[in-house]
Design an enzyme around this catalytic site. Structure first.
Site, PDB file in Angstrom:
ATOM      1  CE  LYS A  83      -3.647   0.213   2.807  1.00  0.00           C
ATOM      2  NZ  LYS A  83      -4.942   0.553   2.177  1.00  0.00           N
ATOM      3  NE  ARG A 137      -6.581   3.541   4.695  1.00  0.00           N
ATOM      4  CZ  ARG A 137      -7.863   3.310   4.332  1.00  0.00           C
ATOM      5  NH1 ARG A 137      -8.290   2.074   4.163  1.00  0.00           N
ATOM      6  NH2 ARG A 137      -8.675   4.332   4.147  1.00  0.00           N
ATOM      7  N   GLY A 173      -7.941  -7.506   4.347  1.00  0.00           N
ATOM      8  CA  GLY A 173      -8.843  -7.607   5.487  1.00  0.00           C
ATOM      9  C   GLY A 173      -8.284  -8.372   6.666  1.00  0.00           C
ATOM     10  CG  MET A 221      -2.588  -7.567   9.321  1.00  0.00           C
ATOM     11  SD  MET A 221      -0.909  -7.088   8.922  1.00  0.00           S
ATOM     12  CE  MET A 221      -1.029  -6.777   7.182  1.00  0.00           C
ATOM     13  NE  ARG A 242      -5.781  -4.529  -3.178  1.00  0.00           N
ATOM     14  CZ  ARG A 242      -6.368  -4.878  -2.051  1.00  0.00           C
ATOM     15  NH1 ARG A 242      -5.674  -5.008  -0.933  1.00  0.00           N
ATOM     16  NH2 ARG A 242      -7.664  -5.089  -2.021  1.00  0.00           N
ATOM     17  CG  HIS A 273     -13.789 -11.548   3.756  1.00  0.00           C
ATOM     18  ND1 HIS A 273     -14.214 -12.833   3.973  1.00  0.00           N
ATOM     19  CD2 HIS A 273     -12.513 -11.487   4.201  1.00  0.00           C
ATOM     20  CE1 HIS A 273     -13.239 -13.518   4.525  1.00  0.00           C
ATOM     21  NE2 HIS A 273     -12.195 -12.722   4.694  1.00  0.00           N
ATOM     22  CB  SER A 330      10.999 -42.765 -11.189  1.00  0.00           C
ATOM     23  OG  SER A 330       9.872 -41.938 -11.051  1.00  0.00           O
ATOM     24  N   GLY A 352       9.810 -41.839  -5.798  1.00  0.00           N
ATOM     25  CA  GLY A 352       8.453 -42.032  -5.314  1.00  0.00           C
ATOM     26  C   GLY A 352       8.326 -41.201  -4.056  1.00  0.00           C
ATOM     27  CB  CYS A 369       6.440 -41.159 -10.615  1.00  0.00           C
ATOM     28  SG  CYS A 369       7.041 -42.455  -9.535  1.00  0.00           S
ATOM     29  CE1 TYR A 422       9.650 -39.008 -15.122  1.00  0.00           C
ATOM     30  CE2 TYR A 422      11.839 -39.288 -16.065  1.00  0.00           C
ATOM     31  CZ  TYR A 422      10.742 -39.807 -15.393  1.00  0.00           C
ATOM     32  OH  TYR A 422      10.727 -41.110 -14.981  1.00  0.00           O
TER      33      TYR A 422
END
Lengths: 902, 902
Positions: free
Chosen positions: B25, B93, B102, B104, B342, B464, B785, B787, B852, B872
């Site tokens: 802010k 604020r 919302g 704080m 923002r 909210h 791989s 697990g 995996c 991967y």
């Protein structure tokens, strides 16, 4: 590079190379030759040749060397292999770096071709020559040509039956000629070829077969059992034959330079006249003593010169080797030859006694004494015995079945099994087993391993059964000749008594007495001296030796030794065995007691903290009393107390009847109990809601326990004891868990003891993450204790409860080298341990670190714990002595090793 | 060092310091001031002061700076705090580095002492002044003095009731004077002191309270949910008040520079005339639109100058920030002020659309577009919708309950819950939940998190409920004003319909329609385009944006992305989502199918390998068919097939009836089945006889599976597909296990496919020991791989099935920062992964390594996997898009990190 080493005529090539190259037997022969001891000439092919051969290399590379060494034997003996005039015969024997008695193959009388047979007959008589030929055919046929031994045996047995003879010696030359013919025919029939009649073909066939026998199943099992590396290989010894079976002026025997059972300093052994060595070892005939014993049959009386010569050699060898030796000798026509010397296998009693005696005799140092006793052997000294009274009563009662040769001390009582297979099967049912056999063979090893005691009716104290039992530390009696084993009917019989397979038998391996039925076993002499003070220690040579050895060990070890003990009684035993503290006091054992379990269950059934607190208040005074008792017994030594570890459902009843009983006791409906059992049930309790997880979700439980600890500590202080509680939080895997519970403990300590009690707070390292995050966890922590049981379970992903379905197969088939629950896996689990130790101490220099899993009592694991720099191990009270000795041996063996990078 | 930064009159101190110092802010206010946008003057106290303050430091160090900045506000506004002539009022604020809407505390109208009240009344009228004073008392009383808010609310409500008014605006000055008096009395009564009447005391009380609100429970929960570090702290902004509630020429509102729901490029927002900002955010009155919509109430029509000014500012801010902005504005007497700007929260639809649009508009690069979309947001684009027909039928059927504002797209269907607590409890029973509230507050977060959809009857799209639902990616409808929530009777009512708590409701978050009863949900537009080709992609802007963004991601990522798929159907979905292969095909799923399970059970009941082989022969053709189908679908991409993993007992029936049925099917006695169930039962199945352990003890099972794989591969080859099977051995912990099974696989490959199939053999790394011994295991291995599910279970010692009894408590109480099964534990489990990767590649350079476990689809875990250099990840087909984007973001965020040492 030289690979074949000649010995003979006082000259020994490579005697300095020792066991690693020549193998134990070869090194001994070379050494003895060099010392001027009469040894038949021969040569040794080094073990490296075996390794190459088993990897596929040809034996061509050593042919020239072998021929040349053979020529030297011929020159030394004045005989020639295959000669038609008094031919040279040779033995071909294995000989590994470490003794593996009877596990590999041997061939005797090699060179006895049909040509040589005539020569031998001419020189030594036809019957003798034919008997040699028969034996050669049997051994070579079995070992090299793979014709099953029992098929030869059957031919011999049929011949004896046909002639109405009981023993081999009654057979005449014509009978033996017939047997030899049939043996030759059997070989032809089974192999499709004639028995090899060329000395060189025989020799190379035998050398290759002995090399190959390194990898037979028996040998592999033995190596696994004794942690002998598979890649050592065996040397081969080719040696001129001498004959103990050349008539009544010949003999063969075995001698120990001290008593291998008790360790007493007396010459000990046995022999058979007119026999070959294998007859003694196999235990087929009952041998005679070396020294006068009143029977008039001793060597001392029948061949006094040979006996005197043996005594002289005994002294030379003990001085040279500075250890008890086990000798094989042969007397051929009154001339003594030594065929083997080696460090003798011995019982734990003997090991301890000989080690301390030899220090007193100035033969060895205290360090060497420590190195001479395997820690595991100490367990024998604590093994049970039969109380004299009970045994006498049983004998009076007519339950005495007979007596054999004491071959493995200790008392054992168990159910009779007649085969190794039965023994294994019955042991799986949870029965203690006495394995009863006429004689044992290497095929019986698994059954012997599983048995509480072993009884054979044939063979002497150097028979297979005796040697193996001694190695395993088993109670054993051999040669109980009057007892008849009728395996067909599943009975043993003697003195009018009969006992069937599965019935109870009691054997005293220290006296040789065999009794039917059960006799309760009692603590050993060492135990009675150490724990009960039953006699002044000076009056017990064995307790004295035990105690001295351990004091020497204490002076050398760096690792502390503590015990796992849950009760004041356990704590007392631990202290008397020399434990320097308690490394693991499991508080849940206190929860399981009959008086307490109702309150525990009430606590579990309460569904809110208040209800739980009320029930816990009932347990508090009992836990306090437990801790007070332990603090008193430990007299100011540290006591590591683990807060509650198991999941709550372990305390609830399972069976419906027990559920109803509990419900009634607690005044609730059975369904209330059932519902709670259901709600708490877990799929994988090992990985469930237990340990510090329970402490965090149910803080009132740990609060009560911590309160009991500090209240007990305050009471102990008032009595003048300075308690040192070390509170251990189980199953921590993250710093947040530890810190939270540490705060709870510190708060209670302040509240109850107000800084008066000297306490520590630490954690078990038993989940892999705790080891990895040790640097974080250590920050706020006074000590670590590795829980190696759980750490092994989690690192491998094995549940000990379930692994039985695959782990034995893994080990039998070599998927894993050994059971990681028996001896620590130094590579996987071990890396986590060394890593956690390093990280813990990096974060907190001087952090105290111990081990409280079962590996804390395993000598090889202890060596590892020493090498990674732990402060102490903790084990069961009865293994404290083992751990003290193992820790000293580890310290002597070397400093810190970088094991983690192995 | 400067810690307080003034902004105002076109001058902004520290504008270059940005969010980290000034908070979001504060940075926005400074930036806007510098850009010449009208912002009321004020100052920002940097976040570091909050951190120090919460660690116990005093605020004395910034007093002088604050006084000097305050003086500059007074100079800029020409007003003085506490003045009796038109006094300066300020807002206090929070403003953290990352938006926490919302969560704080905020205090408005500060400085309104009794003295200043008179000044304000003189300047702006008595009613207005008293209303400001009332609000100030309520806010300050609640936040600083800890007098519960609802006690103030009750005074106000009673006054309205007493006067017969419905809304606050009807209250007269005298009424408000009475309320103010009662508020002051309440404070005296609750705190024992008068309400502070000194401006400085008010100011420092407010600053301290706002700092403290960083650590309130709501804020902590929000941070945990959004992975915001606890040690950032919040800045505090003190700013001159401007009043949107100074009559009908004043207003307050919120604007988005684009549509936060769909991402369309249109100005979007709402406002309330004569209101303070909190009225809009709280959603108490239904706001009006900014742009003309035919109602005549829009800002464009009612205050055209202010609207034009807003449009101008919108363009400045989008150009400056190059992102969609969310603005708060206030109009005081027709003069526009911007109070906040923002980056706007947005739905996944909007995020993807805006990112690609802004690339097309030249505002951002493709790299930035990738950074703008949270991977998790893509899941929204795949979220279900209601099929039009079904919805129309339901409406025709009279099930239409009403309409609200679409605030979170997607269709959701679930059982009504009226409180967050009920929602959590009902969700635990496994029900999908629609949380129905008049409006939500931060206390409802847990309930919102657990719900499938959220419906409120009050508040706008910036309320909210709307903001939080958007952040969570939840289906949400707000401001459905015609629907009455009667929480007392547990009912919702509208249009003559009634639905009770627990009954079904269906909400369409894309249209705002609410219906009672169940409507089946259907695939989203993106799914229909991508998976079904339901329309050309050019016709679907959202599918187009989705696809373009992922193609940009593919061009940037280094990690490969595969999918876990067990069937040809799954494999097809995976391929269409862009999976480059299958990373995990679980063969046991094929065993569970109804047609196959009898043969599987027959196999298990056979007590010898032959019997098992016979039963397995029946399964073989079915497995072969499965694999062939998958090979076909994957068109030559690699397919990682895991051999059977679960323990055999998982395939047996448990309940007695099922046991009897199975026995009958197999033609055996029920006791035979029962006995087998009993024999196979395990204490800890997770650590039991499964995975490669089963493969080693029952090789015939893996033989059948491997045979099926290679037969299928050969068939596929014949069809012209070039299958790439990668056979994966599960649960390996030692090299011996892997090597033995590798041999079996190679043998079968040779036998069946004779080198024609291009295959690999690898292992899962899922037990800690495998990670530690990776260098040994890798030697003979083509790929690893991880697990991560099992690896996490074993590293922590947590059973996923059982951890529910403690893990939620751990996370709620901060014992662990988060659930290690949801996002990878980078420190413990992560270290094993990086260590195994390093060791595996050291032993075998170029070893292919993937993941995996479920973590393969978690963006933060993917970032870790990228950083340790894996090849991967594999995840569920529906998360492939998430993984592709996450992998690209990881690649853009930085290279390899040394995470393992963290």
């Amino acid at each position: 590079m030289k690979r074949v080493f000649f010995f003979g005529n006082g000259e020994a090539e490579g005697a300095e190379l020792g066991k690693v190259t020549l193998g134990g037997k070869g090194a001994g022969l070379a050494e003895m030759t060099a010392l001027g001891i009469p040894v038949p000439p021969g040569f040794t092919i080094e073990a490296g040749v075996c390794v190459d051969f088993l990897h596929g290399a040809s034996l061509d590379g050593i042919r020239a060397e072998v021929e040349s060494a053979l020529a030297r034997i011929e020159r030394a003996t004045g005989k020639r292999l295959g000669d038609s005039e008094d031919p040279l015969l040779v033995s071909v024997r294995s000989g590994a770096r470490s003794s593996m008695p009877g596990m590999m193959d041997t061939i005797l009388n090699l060179g006895l071709t049909s040509h040589a047979l005539r020569g031998l007959a001419r020189a030594s008589g036809e019957r003798f020559a034919l008997d040699c030929r028969r034996r050669f055919l049997e051994m070579y046929g079995d070992v090299v040509l793979r014709v099953p031994r029992h098929q030869f045996d059957r031919i011999l047995a049929e011949k004896k039956q046909q002639r109405g003879f009981n023993s081999d010696v009654e057979l005449l030359a014509t009978d033996l000629a017939d047997v030899v013919r049939q043996h030759e025919q059997l070989v032809r029939q089974k192999t499709g070829k004639n028995f090899p009649d060329n000395t060189r073909e025989q020799l190379w066939g035998a050398i290759a077969a002995v090399f190959r026998s390194w990898d037979n199943e028996r040998a592999k099992t033995y190596r696994k059992l004794h942690h002998i590396p598979d890649d050592w290989g065996t040397a081969v010894n080719v040696q001129a034959m001498v004959f103990g079976n050349r008539g009544e002026t010949s003999a063969t025997g075995v001698a120990f330079t001290r008593d291998p059972s008790t360790g007493e300093r007396k010459f000990y052994g046995e022999f058979l006249p007119n026999a070959q060595g294998e007859d003694v070892v196999a235990g087929i005939r009952t041998p005679r003593p070396l020294s006068k014993d009143g029977s008039g049959l001793s060597l001392e009386e029948t061949m006094p010169e040979a006996h005197a010569e043996l005594l002289r050699i005994r002294d030379i060898l003990e001085r040279r080797y500075r250890d008890m030796q086990d000798l094989e000798f042969t007397i051929e026509d009154r001339k003594l030859y030594i065929l083997q010397t080696r460090s003798a296998k011995r019982t734990g009693f003997a090991a301890v006694r000989i080690a301390t005696d030899m220090v007193d005799e100035g033969l060895i140092s205290e360090d060497e004494a420590i190195a001479r006793v395997e820690p595991e052997q100490l367990i024998q000294l604590l093994a049970p015995v039969f109380p004299e009274k009970e045994k006498e009563a049983a004998i009076k009662d007519g339950r005495f079945l007979g007596k054999g040769l004491p071959a493995g001390p200790g008392a054992a009582c168990g159910c009779i099994a007649f085969t190794a297979e039965h023994a294994v099967a019955m042991a799986e049912e949870g029965e203690p087993i006495i394995l009863v056999r006429e004689e044992t063979s290497p095929e019986d090893i698994a059954g012997m391993q599983t048995a509480a005691g072993i009884l054979t009716t044939r063979g002497g104290t150097t028979s297979h059964a005796a040697v193996v039992a001694r190695g395993m530390g088993k109670t054993c009696i051999v040669g109980a000749g009057e007892i008849v084993v009728d395996a067909v009917h599943g009975q043993v019989r003697a003195r009018g008594l009969t006992a069937c397979e599965g019935e109870w038998m009691s054997i005293d391996g220290s006296t040789g007495e065999v009794l039917v039925g059960q006799i309760p076993t009692h603590p050993s002499e060492v135990l009675r001296v150490v724990l009960e003070g039953a006699m002044p220690i000076q009056e017990s040579p064995v307790a004295m030796a035990f105690t001295r050895l351990l004091l020497w060990a204490d002076a050398r070890r760096r690792l502390g030794v503590r015990a796992n003990a849950d009760t004041p009684q356990d704590a007392r035993v631990a202290r008397l065995f020399g434990a320097e503290g308690i490394g693991l006091c499991r508080t849940e054992h206190m929860f399981f007691e009959e008086q307490r379990i109702p309150a525990v269950r009430e606590m579990i059934l309460a569904d809110n903290p208040e209800g739980r607190r009320e029930a816990l208040a009932k347990i508090l005074p009992m836990q306090r009393e437990d801790f007070l008792g332990i603090f008193r017994e430990m007299k100011g030594r540290p006591v590591t107390i683990r807060l509650l570890d198991p999941p709550l459902h372990e305390f609830l009843p399972r069976e419906d009847e027990a559920v109803r009983k509990t419900a009634k006791e607690l005044g609730v409906a059975p369904d209330v109990v059932r519902e709670r059992v259901r709600a708490l049930a877990e799929v994988n309790p090992m990985l469930g809601h237990r340990g510090c997880r329970l402490g965090i979700t149910h803080p009132e439980i740990y609060e009560m326990q911590v309160c009991a600890i500090f209240e007990a500590a305050v009471l102990a202080l008032r009595e003048g004891v300075r308690p040192k509680p070390e509170i251990m939080i189980p199953l921590v895997g993250a710093k947040g868990e530890f810190d939270r519970l540490k705060k709870l403990i510190d708060r209670e300590a302040k509240r109850i003891a107000d800084d008066r009690v000297n306490y520590k707070v630490g954690t078990m390292i038993e989940v892999p993450r705790a080891a990895l995050r040790a640097n974080r966890i250590a920050l706020n922590c006074d000590f670590f204790s590795f829980g190696t049981n759980d750490l092994t379970q989690l690192t491998y992903g094995y549940s000990r409860d379930d692994a039985v379905s695959f782990l034995p197969i893994y080990i039998a088939e070599g998927v894993l080298p050994e059971d990681p629950f028996a001896s620590l896996d130094q590579y996987g689990v071990g890396e986590l341990i060394s890593l956690a130790t390093r990280r813990g101490r990096e974060a907190k220099p001087g952090l105290k670190i111990g081990v409280c899993g079962e590996h804390g009592g395993d000598p090889r694991s202890i060596e590892f714990f020493h090498s990674v720099g732990l402060d102490y191990v903790s084990c069961s009270p009865f293994r404290v002595a083992v751990a003290r000795l193992a820790a000293a041996r580890a310290a002597l063996a070397g400093g810190m090793q970088a094991s983690a990078t192995a």
